[in-house]
Design an enzyme around this catalytic site. Structure first.
Site, PDB file in Angstrom:
ATOM      1  N   GLU A 146       8.795  16.709  15.576  1.00  0.00           N
ATOM      2  CA  GLU A 146       9.252  16.584  14.182  1.00  0.00           C
ATOM      3  C   GLU A 146       8.502  17.606  13.328  1.00  0.00           C
ATOM      4  OE1 GLU A 146       8.175  12.948  12.028  1.00  0.00           O
ATOM      5  OE2 GLU A 146      10.147  12.985  11.082  1.00  0.00           O
ATOM      6  N   GLU A 150      -1.049   7.422  -0.064  1.00  0.00           N
ATOM      7  CA  GLU A 150      -2.113   7.980  -0.931  1.00  0.00           C
ATOM      8  C   GLU A 150      -1.743   9.375  -1.441  1.00  0.00           C
ATOM      9  OE1 GLU A 150      -2.050   7.454   2.243  1.00  0.00           O
ATOM     10  OE2 GLU A 150      -3.551   8.567   3.389  1.00  0.00           O
ATOM     11  N   CYS A 175      13.468  11.329   6.951  1.00  0.00           N
ATOM     12  CA  CYS A 175      13.606  10.860   8.336  1.00  0.00           C
ATOM     13  C   CYS A 175      15.058  11.023   8.776  1.00  0.00           C
ATOM     14  CB  CYS A 175      13.160   9.424   8.467  1.00  0.00           C
ATOM     15  SG  CYS A 175      14.263   8.289   7.635  1.00  0.00           S
ATOM     16  N   LYS A 235       0.864  -1.191   0.000  1.00  0.00           N
ATOM     17  CA  LYS A 235       0.000   0.000   0.000  1.00  0.00           C
ATOM     18  C   LYS A 235       0.896   1.235   0.000  1.00  0.00           C
ATOM     19  CE  LYS A 235      -1.647   2.906   2.862  1.00  0.00           C
ATOM     20  NZ  LYS A 235      -1.663   4.168   2.099  1.00  0.00           N
ATOM     21  N   SER A 263       5.033   8.151  10.238  1.00  0.00           N
ATOM     22  CA  SER A 263       5.214   8.952  11.456  1.00  0.00           C
ATOM     23  C   SER A 263       5.130   8.055  12.697  1.00  0.00           C
ATOM     24  CB  SER A 263       4.145  10.034  11.515  1.00  0.00           C
ATOM     25  OG  SER A 263       2.874   9.419  11.522  1.00  0.00           O
TER      26      SER A 263
END
Ligand code: NAD
Length: 484
Positions: A384, A178, A283, A175, A228
């Site tokens: 973050e 999106e 990241c 997946k 995340s």
């Protein structure tokens, strides 16, 4: 204007989702809608898992070297379409084209590394563990694996897992994010030409319903996640509840420290790339810059001048130094953090809030932004931001830097610039983050080393790629034998 709708790839066919809700995909440089993505359903997941389950017995019985040969062909196909993949990536994600090329290169390196299956998947044997008894550990695939990916590396991150799962004899459901579904659609169009057996590799687009369909599916053996930290924790807990293997890589708050003995001028390009490459949406991006002792004023002056020289623009333009952030919503989020920094008393020394790019008035741009006099308790030093915003936290000595790093909660990466081996050793020995750069601003392990952090940056134990990934995608079956 009509835009294409991304389709699922199930059982070797491109199929429409049963979804009734859709998301928009944007070109972040122009602010134009370029595609639509179905927010897929549990039914789509069931279809993909059924195909992957049916394909498993034959794929599992295919010799590892034969499985690897599919990857050799795939590598060649990716090389043939290298630039196309990079351009789709930049168009939907926004990063500059050269970074996109670097990302596609890293994607391919995982395919290359996975072809080492005939040594990397080997088990082990010991004769005579007791009188006339031998013991063998066989590595066996487990069935269907799934991966759920983030938006910032649309090409590479799924391939930290997919080629290894396949080459070990598992089948797969991906997946993608999106927000950036076009890159893997392009990648799967290329994969389709290689002719994997039907059902071995599948892709379902979507959002939370697809994720939850994966997490709850009884026929999925394990899940690889990157995104995340709150989502990573959720994935980890839910996989625990449904009895799946899981590796869930989360967010980061990376600190880059500079000692007084660092060689500033040669360090500057890598410092700038660390903080502003991928518009701070890595990241492994630097987020906090920590000058140690007397280097502060000179470092800040040089770093700010170099940041001011970064040219904003469309990532497809080869001259652009930094592209937009991924979406209008993310731009607002980053701007919100800048407001918070000001409100909490940090000193804004470079303000990217009103950055504009000629001829691209609707792009999601934020310019390089630098705060000085940030204290460790401020929001911009703890959370973050995932944008081109630098928080400078001045430290007196390396011990203070290590404390700053080890109190962030996130523990993904940490970097130090120094000329002292002794200081470097103390740093790499004591810091919690698992990816450490010494005179390197982006400590990115290549495909043959493990990728992932510690603390709130990683839920699970086996990280992305590296040799250990062969453990994640196999069960070690131990056979103890005595022949009378
Ligand atoms: P995200 O957590 O919002 O989304 C990641 C994936 O999870 C997407 O596919 C999304 O559809 C799904 N998702 C999001 N919220 C969900 C929910 N509530 N329930 C179920 N599924 C959900 O992350 P993102 O914004 O796409 O990516 C950026 C984040 O990823 C940053 O925090 C970054 O640090 C992190 N990241 C980490 C690494 C690493 O190696 N540790 C690498 C790349 C990115």
């Amino acid at each position: 204007m009509t835009v294409p709708t991304m389709r699922n790839y199930i059982n070797g066919e491109w199929v429409e989702s049963a979804a009734t809700t859709f998301g928009d995909v944007w070109n972040p440089a122009t602010g134009e809608k370029i595609a639509r993505v179905a927010y897929g359903t549990r039914g789509d997941v069931d279809q993909a898992v059924a195909a992957a389950t049916a394909a498993f017995p034959e794929w599992r019985a295919t010799p590892p070297l034969t499985r690897a040969r599919y990857l050799f062909r795939l590598k060649e196909a990716f090389e043939d379409h290298f630039e196309e993949i990079a351009r789709v990536l930049t168009t939907e994600q926004g990063k500059v084209i050269d970074e996109a090329r670097g990302e596609v290169r890293r994607m391919i390196e995982n395919v290359e590394h996975a072809t080492g299956v005939t040594t990397l998947m080997c088990g082990y044997t010991l004769e005579d563990i007791a009188k006339d008894i031998d013991c063998t550990g066989h590595r066996q695939p487990l069935g269907v694996f799934a991966a759920i990916a983030p938006y910032n590396f649309p090409a590479m991150v799924p391939w930290w897992f997919l080629p290894y799962a396949l080459v070990c004899g598992n089948t797969f459901v991906l997946k993608p994010s999106e927000q950036v579904p076009m890159t893997q659609t392009k990648v799967f169009e290329i994969l389709d030409q290689v002719g994997f057996p039907e059902g071995v590799v599948n892709m379902v687009h979507g959002s939370r319903e697809v994720v939850n369909g994966i997490l709850d599916h009884p026929d999925i053996a394990g899940v690889s996640f990157v995104g995340s930290s709150p989502t990573a924790k959720y994935i980890y807990e839910r996989c625990g509840a449904t009895g799946k293997r899981v590796q869930a890589l989360g967010g980061a708050k990376n600190i880059v420290a500079v000692m007084p003995d660092a060689k500033l001028d040669p360090a500057m390009p890598s410092l700038i790339t660390s903080f502003f490459g991928c518009t701070g949406q890595r990241c492994l991006s630097g987020s906090i810059l920590s000058p140690v002792g007397g280097v502060a004023d000179e470092l800040i002056a040089k770093f700010t001048a170099a940041a001011q020289a970064v040219t904003l623009g469309d990532g497809l333009n080869e001259k652009t130094g930094m592209g937009p952030v991924v979406s209008a919503a993310h731009r607002q989020r980053v701007l919100g953090y800048i407001e918070k920094g000001i409100a909490e008393g940090a000193k804004l020394i470079l303000d990217g809030r009103s950055a504009k790019v000629k001829d691209l008035p609707n792009g999601f741009f934020v310019g390089p932004t630098i705060f000085d006099d940030v204290t460790p308790d401020m929001t911009i030093a703890r959370e973050e931001i995932f944008g081109p915003v630098v928080s400078i936290v001045r430290c007196k000595n390396v011990g203070e830097v290590v404390d700053l790093i080890n109190t962030r909660g996130f523990a993904n990466a940490a970097c130090l610039y120094t000329s002292s081996g002794a200081v470097a050793r103390e740093f790499k020995y004591r810091v919690k983050p698992s990816m450490v750069g010494i005179n390197i601003g982006i400590a990115a392990p290549m495909s043959f080393f493990p990728f992932g952090g510690a603390g709130q940056s990683m839920f699970g134990d086996i990280k992305g790629h590296g040799q250990e990934i062969f453990q994640f995608f196999t069960d070690t079956k131990v056979v103890i034998e005595r022949w009378l």
